[in-house]
Every structure is written in C-alpha cells, then in structure tokens.
Design a protein around this motif. Sequence first.
Motif, short mmCIF file in Angstrom:
data_model
loop_
_atom_site.label_atom_id
_atom_site.label_comp_id
_atom_site.label_asym_id
_atom_site.label_seq_id
_atom_site.Cartn_x
_atom_site.Cartn_y
_atom_site.Cartn_z
N PRO A 1 29.01 17.14 17.63
CA PRO A 1 28.17 18.19 17.05
C PRO A 1 28.05 18.05 15.53
CG PRO A 1 30.35 19.05 17.55
CD PRO A 1 30.33 17.63 18.04
N SER A 2 27.09 18.74 14.98
CA SER A 2 26.82 18.65 13.54
C SER A 2 27.92 19.27 12.69
CB SER A 2 25.47 19.29 13.21
OG SER A 2 25.46 20.63 13.62
N CYS A 3 28.83 20.04 13.29
CA CYS A 3 29.92 20.62 12.51
C CYS A 3 31.00 19.60 12.17
CB CYS A 3 30.51 21.84 13.22
SG CYS A 3 31.22 21.51 14.84
N VAL A 4 30.92 18.40 12.74
CA VAL A 4 31.85 17.32 12.39
C VAL A 4 31.27 16.59 11.18
CG1 VAL A 4 32.90 15.15 13.16
CG2 VAL A 4 32.64 17.06 14.77
N GLU A 5 32.05 16.46 10.13
CA GLU A 5 31.57 15.83 8.90
C GLU A 5 31.86 14.34 8.85
OE1 GLU A 5 33.27 18.05 5.70
OE2 GLU A 5 32.24 19.89 6.28
N THR A 6 32.93 13.89 9.53
CA THR A 6 33.34 12.50 9.45
C THR A 6 33.83 12.02 10.81
OG1 THR A 6 34.06 12.79 7.16
CG2 THR A 6 34.92 10.87 8.31
N LEU A 7 33.40 10.82 11.18
CA LEU A 7 34.00 10.11 12.32
C LEU A 7 34.97 9.10 11.72
CD1 LEU A 7 31.18 9.29 14.90
CD2 LEU A 7 33.12 10.83 15.15
N PRO A 8 36.26 9.36 11.81
CA PRO A 8 37.24 8.48 11.18
C PRO A 8 37.32 7.12 11.85
CG PRO A 8 38.22 10.59 11.80
CD PRO A 8 36.88 10.52 12.43
N SER A 9 37.89 6.19 11.14
CA SER A 9 38.12 4.84 11.67
C SER A 9 38.84 4.92 13.01
CB SER A 9 38.97 4.03 10.71
OG SER A 9 38.34 3.93 9.45
N TRP A 10 38.42 4.06 13.92
CA TRP A 10 39.05 3.88 15.23
C TRP A 10 39.04 5.14 16.10
CZ3 TRP A 10 42.20 2.62 10.84
CH2 TRP A 10 42.04 1.32 10.40
N SER A 11 38.15 6.08 15.85
CA SER A 11 38.10 7.32 16.64
C SER A 11 38.00 7.04 18.13
CB SER A 11 36.90 8.17 16.23
OG SER A 11 36.99 8.58 14.91
N PHE A 12 37.18 6.04 18.48
CA PHE A 12 36.94 5.74 19.89
C PHE A 12 37.35 4.31 20.25
CE2 PHE A 12 34.02 9.03 18.53
CZ PHE A 12 34.28 10.01 19.47
N ASN B 1 38.62 1.07 21.74
CA ASN B 1 39.02 0.67 23.09
C ASN B 1 38.76 1.72 24.17
OD1 ASN B 1 39.84 -1.90 22.27
ND2 ASN B 1 41.85 -1.13 21.67
N CYS B 2 37.74 2.52 23.98
CA CYS B 2 37.29 3.42 25.05
C CYS B 2 36.41 2.58 25.97
CB CYS B 2 36.52 4.62 24.48
SG CYS B 2 37.57 5.78 23.60
N LYS B 3 37.01 1.93 26.93
CA LYS B 3 36.37 0.90 27.75
C LYS B 3 35.32 1.46 28.71
CE LYS B 3 38.95 -2.46 26.12
NZ LYS B 3 38.41 -3.43 25.21
N SER B 4 35.29 2.78 28.93
CA SER B 4 34.31 3.38 29.84
C SER B 4 33.16 4.06 29.10
CB SER B 4 35.00 4.42 30.74
OG SER B 4 36.00 3.81 31.50
N LEU B 5 33.25 4.14 27.78
CA LEU B 5 32.24 4.83 26.98
C LEU B 5 30.91 4.08 27.02
CD1 LEU B 5 31.81 7.29 25.10
CD2 LEU B 5 32.38 5.78 23.19
N LYS B 6 29.85 4.76 27.51
CA LYS B 6 28.54 4.13 27.65
C LYS B 6 27.54 4.63 26.62
CE LYS B 6 29.01 3.25 32.56
NZ LYS B 6 29.92 4.13 33.24
N THR B 7 27.58 5.92 26.28
CA THR B 7 26.62 6.47 25.31
C THR B 7 27.34 7.39 24.33
OG1 THR B 7 26.07 8.36 26.73
CG2 THR B 7 24.68 6.40 26.93
N ALA B 8 26.81 7.39 23.11
CA ALA B 8 27.32 8.28 22.07
C ALA B 8 26.12 8.89 21.36
CB ALA B 8 28.19 7.53 21.09
N VAL B 9 26.12 10.22 21.23
CA VAL B 9 25.11 10.95 20.48
C VAL B 9 25.83 11.62 19.33
CG1 VAL B 9 23.38 12.78 20.54
CG2 VAL B 9 23.69 11.30 22.54
N ILE B 10 25.36 11.35 18.12
CA ILE B 10 26.03 11.85 16.92
C ILE B 10 25.03 12.69 16.14
CG2 ILE B 10 27.23 11.15 14.82
CD1 ILE B 10 27.87 8.49 16.40
#
Length: 181
Positions: A57-68, A70-79
Amino acid sequence: QSVEFRDSLPNSRLILKTNAFNNCKKLRHFEFPETDDGLKLSYHVFEGSGLEDITIPSCVETLPSWSFKNCKSLKTAVINGDIEVEERTFEGCDALQEITFNGHPSLNTDALTGCSAENINIDISQGINFRGLDGCYGLMKLNGEDMLNEDGSLKAEKEDFIKNNFRECENVDFINKYIDY
C-alpha cells in the motif's frame, strides 16, 4: 497461510520487524492494513516465505533491502505510492513474472538485482534511475512492450531509448548484447 488485518489502524504506525515472516513457507497471502501514520518494513521481513503475490500500500515509504529475498513462489508484486526501493529487494524470486509500480518510485542502484521479472510496469515519463533495473536478469518487457523482435534482434524504435537509458546497466536480459560497456 494468510495474514490480514480486519480493521484499519487509524493514528497508528505499524512496524514489521526484521525477519518477521522469514522462512514462513506456508504464508501465501499477506494483506497490509491501511494506516494513517505509515507502515514500516524492516530488512528480510518476508525473506524465504511462501508468498505468491504481494500488494504494497501507499502508506509504506520504503521497501528495504532483501524484503522478499528468496520468495520462490512470488509471481506478482504491485507497489503503490511514491516509494523508495532499496537494493536487492526481490533477489532470488525465481518465479516472479511481473512488478507493477503505481506511483513514482525511487529505485536505488541495484534495487532489482537478482530479480527474474519478465515485465516491469513503471512510469518513466518523470525519469527513473535505470540503474535500479541492474541485474534484473529476466527482464524482456517494459510496460508490457517487448524490447526485442521475434528473431531476438533489438526493435529499431527502442534502440535509442535503450542505449540512452541502460548504458550503465548490466545483466538485464534484453540489453546484454546491445550495449557496449
């Protein structure tokens, strides 16, 4: 398998600490709460989890390093929102196919290093740090547009754009053989 917050968190700031969901392999879905005072994510917050998709969501200001990482199942990300994306946020996400930025992100150099996304949807009209796409080894499309012809040659109408914006990038699939480093 799922984490969701049933109510919004008015006048609250939620902090997800380092390694909060690290290696939670059964975690498939995480729904962030809406909060007026922001949401802070820490390093490695979802590293190695079983997430299949994520919407930030827009209330997140930063996606820190390595947040995700090795998330081996992650297919889509909406930021959503005008967010800072630190280095190697999606490193090792081998199933990741698409990232969509709704807003104007600030991509740190190497923000998407180690990312397999084939398509990235991002508003480039206001300028972005293309070095943030460094090492996005699966990237073949920007905003759904192929950069190469069917025979693997660079599309003529994309040549100047790629040479002008990706000159310092390395290990981006569609440009590796077209840029003279």
